[in-house]
Design a protein around this motif. Structure first.
Motif: not given
Length: 639
Positions: A410-417, A429-445
């Protein structure tokens, strides 16, 4: 002006001792109130106790706030508003899930209560349930552990997805002697499932190419203009065997499988091709060790049974979730089942046999169980106590736990090692993936903050996470160590904020518990403070690189010279076509060497690195001795 009579009368007017707001009628003008049409009060401050006029700010502020007088009034009002908001409503609004279709969701539990009313009956039923799961799980696992048999080659040996015949740098020794034999040898192997995702996580040199974040498979079949294979696939010796077997079609990615690899000695060309979801790498020169896969075998190979075992464990955990209302029974059962499933089946550590693997997983389970008790006490129990929406619990909490537990799917396919500038820049794809992850976590928070405020817990949890942030800052400033937040540690940090009984919290908590289980079962309690060498793994050491002068070119040879190494180094290693071909140590003659061309009509790639004893440091990038005899200088930097 007439003098006062000492009793407050002035200009002959009698003094009225009553408060101004109590005077009325003909004793003077009518006092304006907040409700008077002639009075427009723009301040939203609280009114006085008798309900007539709002009290001025300087009267409403307590003596404890007078020393904040230098702060502008608007800022003080804003601070008071924020403080009042953070306190939440009075009384607090405790969140409670009201199930959809309650009769359906509560039916399994009512059935158990009806036919097994006594506690001892329920305990016996639970013990029988555990026995059935353990028996089924063990039988399927034991069958999966059998390696099978390949006629003429015997029992296949289990290998991990990244196994290869060659070590990077000069770890195979001079002329590759430590990695012999090169030819006339066969090996029966068995690969697990899901090997296609195995990638190189640090720069790996293949001639002049730098391979990073892709499968290390060099070679394959020659192809015609229609991309049809016209020759038997041959792979360079440092290719990952299991990934190459998928590329060759010997095994499948979904179920793994068995095969026989046959060493074929030196090959002088390795073409690139894309087969079965694996794109191989080309190399246009010779390499002393290569292999192919033997076809037409008669074998009884038991393939990886992780999917049947997944169905078994998912089925048992689903039944348990629907039929129990006890938080402790639910959590402990799910934790144990999921932990051993991840550790032994879906994402096991690299071990050669199930005996050593079982020992390792049991060793990791004991400390994980203690942390799980803390997680249950402060996060899971408050959320699940009194919950009657058992179908929703199964879908959200248990489904989330499986989503996190199967992180490698599942999450291992996110291109952030790793969250390092180099990795974020190098991984596609790592910078875009990081931005998306941060935005999702911020919304959840934000959503969790809102619910914590409604329950009147926001201030308490703000203090808790303030302590967490202070701890992380201390870790960051510790000298000579680097903070690395593993996903098990991230789960521990975020789980306290999921104790609310809301549907989003059910999902978040399940995912985080699954991530914690996956992190510990797969990797163990890896330290969050690591040295630079630990973070580097097999990457560049950032050491000094040799200063190589322009080579002297002959008709069929090339001569290199170099400066004497600095005092901390003992010598110099030379790689030709990624194989160590020469070692020079200080005091063993002149710092130079002449190489003859190995094969006519081939490019040859040279890299140079200092040595300490027999261990090499970083190598330069590859310089190229071209087919026409010219020299292409290596680019700056390490390979």
């Amino acid at each position: 002006m007439a003098p006062s009579d000492g009793h407050g009368a002035e200009n002959g007017t009698p003094y009225d001792e009553r408060p101004l707001l109590e005077r009325s009628g003909d004793e003077g003008p009518e006092a304006s109130t907040a409700s008077s049409p002639r009075m427009h009060v723009g301040d939203d401050s609280p009114v006085s106790p008798n309900g007539h006029l709002p009290l001025p700010v300087w009267l409403r502020e307590s003596s404890n706030t007078f020393h904040w007088g230098w702060v502008p009034l608007r800022l003080r009002k804003a601070a008071r508003s924020v403080a009042a908001w953070s306190k939440g409503p009075d009384p607090p609004q405790i969140q409670k899930i009201h199930p959809f279709f309650p009769s359906i969701q509560e039916a399994p539990v009512k059935f158990i209560d009806t036919y097994f009313p006594r506690t001892i009956y329920k305990a016996g039923l639970l013990a029988f349930f555990y026995f059935l799961w353990l028996l089924t799980f063990s039988l399927v696992l034991n069958h999966s552990a059998r390696a099978g048999y390949i006629k003429g080659y015997g029992k296949p040996s289990p290998i991990w997805c990244g196994a290869s015949y060659w070590a990077a740098g000069n770890r195979c020794g001079l002329n590759g002697n430590d990695c012999r034999p090169f030819d006339n040898a066969a090996f029966a192997f068995r690969c697990p499932a899901n090997c296609r995702g195995t990638r190189v996580l640090n720069p790996h040199a293949v001639g002049q190419q730098e391979i990073l974040y892709r499968q290390l498979v060099i070679g394959g079949p020659n192809q015609d203009s229609q991309n049809q294979s016209v020759s038997e696939p041959i792979y360079r010796g440092d290719s990952f065997v299991c990934v190459a077997a998928i590329h060759a079609g010997v095994i499948s990615n979904a179920r793994g499988g068995c095969g026989v690899v046959q060493l074929t000695g030196e090959q002088d060309s390795f073409p690139s091709s894309t087969k079965h979801g694996v794109e191989s790498i080309s190399f246009d020169s010779s390499f002393p060790k290569s292999y192919r896969f033997v076809t037409g075998l008669s074998s009884k190979c038991v393939k990886d049974l992780r999917w049947p075992l997944l169905a078994v464990t998912v089925g048992f955990t689903t039944i348990l979730s629907l039929c129990t209302k006890s938080p402790v029974v639910f959590f402990c059962s799910i934790f144990v089942m999921l932990f051993f499933h991840v550790g032994l089946v879906s994402d096991p550590p690299t071990n050669s046999d199930y005996v050593s693997l079982s020992s390792l997983i049991i060793g990791r389970f004991l400390p994980a169980a203690f942390v799980a008790f803390v997680i249950y006490r402060f996060s899971v129990k408050p959320q699940l106590t009194g919950l009657t929406a058992h179908v929703e619990k199964t879908i959200l909490w248990l489904g989330g736990a499986w989503l996190g537990g199967l992180n490698n799917y599942t999450f291992d396919h996110i291109p952030i090692d790793r969250l390092t500038p180099h990795d974020l820049k190098a991984e596609p794809g790592a910078p875009l993936a990081l931005i998306i992850v941060v935005l999702v976590l911020f919304t959840i928070a934000l959503g969790q903050v809102w619910y914590l405020r409604l329950e009147g817990r926001f201030r308490r949890y703000l203090a808790i996470y303030g302590i967490f942030v202070a701890f992380l800052i201390i870790c960051v400033i510790v000298p000579r160590l680097n903070l690395r937040i593993h996903h098990y540690f991230l789960a521990i940090l975020l789980l306290p904020g999921t104790r609310l009984q809301t549907r989003p919290s059910l999902l978040y908590q399940g995912i985080l518990v699954g991530l914690f289980i996956n992190g510990i079962a797969r990797w163990g309690f890896d330290s969050i403070l690591q040295t630079t060498a630990e973070l580097r793994r097999d990457g560049p050491h950032l050491t000094l690189l040799p200063n190589i002068t322009a080579p002297v070119l002959g008709s069929s040879n090339i001569t290199f010279s170099w400066s004497k190494p600095p005092a901390e180094y003992d010598g110099l290693s030379v790689l030709v076509n990624d194989v160590e071909r020469h070692r020079w140590y200080y005091g063993e003659g002149d710092p130079s060497h002449t190489f003859a061309r190995h094969h006519e009509g081939e490019r040859e790639y040279f890299r140079f690195g200092y040595m300490k004893g027999s261990q090499s440091e970083d190598f330069t990038k590859a310089g190229v001795w071209e087919i026409d005899g010219s020299w292409t200088t290596m680019e700056p930097g390490a390979s």
